[in-house]
Design an enzyme around this catalytic site. Structure first.
Site, PDB file in Angstrom:
ATOM      1  N   SER A 164       0.978  -0.825  -0.005  1.00  0.00           N
ATOM      2  CA  SER A 164      -0.274   0.284   0.149  1.00  0.00           C
ATOM      3  C   SER A 164       1.116   1.423   0.337  1.00  0.00           C
ATOM      4  CB  SER A 164      -0.993  -0.115   1.445  1.00  0.00           C
ATOM      5  OG  SER A 164      -1.635   1.011   0.969  1.00  0.00           O
TER       6      SER A 164
ATOM      7  N   ASP B 259      -9.485  -4.382  -5.460  1.00  0.00           N
ATOM      8  CA  ASP B 259      -9.875  -3.656  -4.858  1.00  0.00           C
ATOM      9  C   ASP B 259      -9.767  -2.113  -4.754  1.00  0.00           C
ATOM     10  OD1 ASP B 259      -8.252  -2.597  -3.285  1.00  0.00           O
ATOM     11  OD2 ASP B 259      -6.218  -3.183  -3.520  1.00  0.00           O
TER      12      ASP B 259
ATOM     13  N   HIS C 123      -7.732  -4.645  -0.583  1.00  0.00           N
ATOM     14  CA  HIS C 123      -6.475  -4.074  -0.789  1.00  0.00           C
ATOM     15  C   HIS C 123      -5.269  -4.816   0.427  1.00  0.00           C
ATOM     16  CE1 HIS C 123      -3.761  -0.495  -1.577  1.00  0.00           C
ATOM     17  NE2 HIS C 123      -3.860  -0.676   0.460  1.00  0.00           N
TER      18      HIS C 123
END
Length: 266
Positions: A95, A217, A245
Site C-alpha cells: 500500500s 481492490d 487491499h
C-alpha cells in the site's frame, strides 16, 4: 537513536540468505505479514519493522514534521539499510509503503536490488485521465471523518479496505490494528498517505520492479496498477486472484506464489 528500537526491527529466516525487507501500510504493523513470512524464511533473511507511530515502534521518535510527508518514512528505510549494513535489499512495500520504497530506491538505488509494490497507489485522487479511485471530495470527507472520530472511522473503513465481507474476521483484525494506533499520529500518517502524489517519481526507478495488484481492490483499482506498470521502466505486473487491499492477509499463498519467484531471480 538505534534504528532497531525506533522501528522495532525483527530479523528472521535464513542466515546469509538474500535480504528481504517487508514494509506495512497505513494503520498496520509488521504482524500483517505473519502469514507470508514462513515461506519467505525458507529462502531469505527477512527484515520486519514498524513505521514510527505504528505497532511497537518507539513513539518517542515521532516527529509530526518529519512524518507529515512520505519522505520522512523513506529516510527511515534508508537509515535502517545503512545502519544495519543490510547490503542491497529486496524491498516489499504494501500500500503506501510501496511509494515509500519507490522514494527510498530513487534516492539511494545502491541500497536496493529489487522492489515489490503490493497494492500500490502513487495517487488516490482522480486527475484527468488518471483514475486513482477517489475524487478530491471523497478524500476530503475521508480525512474529515478520520480526524473527527478516528475510532468510528476505523470501524467503518477497515472492513471496506480489507474487502472480504464473507470473512468478517479479517475486517475485525484490521479494525483492531487501526484502533491500536495513536489517533494523533494516525491523522498525520493518513494525510501523508491519501494526499501524496508520487506519479512523477515512478519513472525515476532504476531497480527491477514487480507490481502485484489484487483483482478486486476498491482502494487501489486495477487502473492504478496498469499506470504504475506503464511508468516504471522494465517493470512487471501480476494480478493476484484476490479480493481487497491486503492480499498478504487474505490470500497469503497467492501472494507468495507471485513474489517469491521474482525475489529469487538472480
Amino acid at each position: 537513536m538505534d534504528v532497531r528500537i525506533r522501528n522495532n526491527i525483527a530479523i528472521t529466516g535464513r542466515d546469509g540468505g538474500p535480504v528481504v525487507m517487508l514494509a506495512h501500510g497505513f494503520g498496520c504493523d509488521q504482524n500483517l505479514w505473519r502469514l507470508t513470512v514462513p515461506a519467505l524464511e525458507e529462502h531469505f533473511r527477512v527484515v520486519l519493522f514498524d513505521h514510527v507511530g505504528s505497532g511497537r515502534s518507539d513513539l518517542s521518535a515521532w516527529d509530526p514534521e518529519r512524518y507529515s510527508t512520505l519522505d520522512g518514512y523513506a529516510r527511515d528505510v534508508i537509515e535502517m539499510c545503512q545502519e544495519l549494513r543490510l547490503g542491497p535489499v529486496a524491498f516489499v512495500g504494501h500500500s503506501v509503503s510501496a511509494m515509500i520504497g519507490v522514494l527510498a530506491a530513487v534516492r539511494e538505488p545502491r541500497l536496493f536490488d529489487k522492489l515489490v509494490l503490493l497494492a500500490p497507489s502513487p495517487s488516490y485522487i482522480d486527475d484527468g485521465d488518471y483514475h486513482g479511485g477517489f475524487s478530491e471530495q471523497d478524500i476530503d470527507e475521508l480525512l474529515e471523518s478520520l480526524e473527527s472520530n478516528y475510532l468510528g472511522w476505523s470501524a467503518t473503513m477497515a472492513p471496506v479496505i480489507m474487502g472480504n465481507p464473507d470473512r468478517p474476521e479479517l475486517g475485525e483484525e484490521l479494525t483492531n490494528s487501526f484502533c491500536r494506533t495513536d489517533p494523533d499520529m494516525a491523522r498525520v500518517f493518513a494525510r501523508a498517505t491519501f494526499l501524496s502524489d508520487n506519479r512523477a517519481d515512478l519513472a525515476k526507478v532504476t531497480v527491477p520492479t514487480l507490481i502485484a495488484e489484487s483483482a478486486r481492490d476498491t482502494i487501489a483499482p486495477r487502473e492504478v496498477g496498469a499506470f504504475v506498470h506503464a511508468q516504471i521502466p522494465g517493470s512487471r505486473l501480476v494480478t493476484l486472484d484476490s479480493t481487497g487491499h491486503c492480499p498478504q492477509l487474505s490470500a497469503p499463498e497467492e501472494t507468495n506464489r507471485a513474489i517469491i519467484p521474482f525475489l529469487r531471480e538472480s
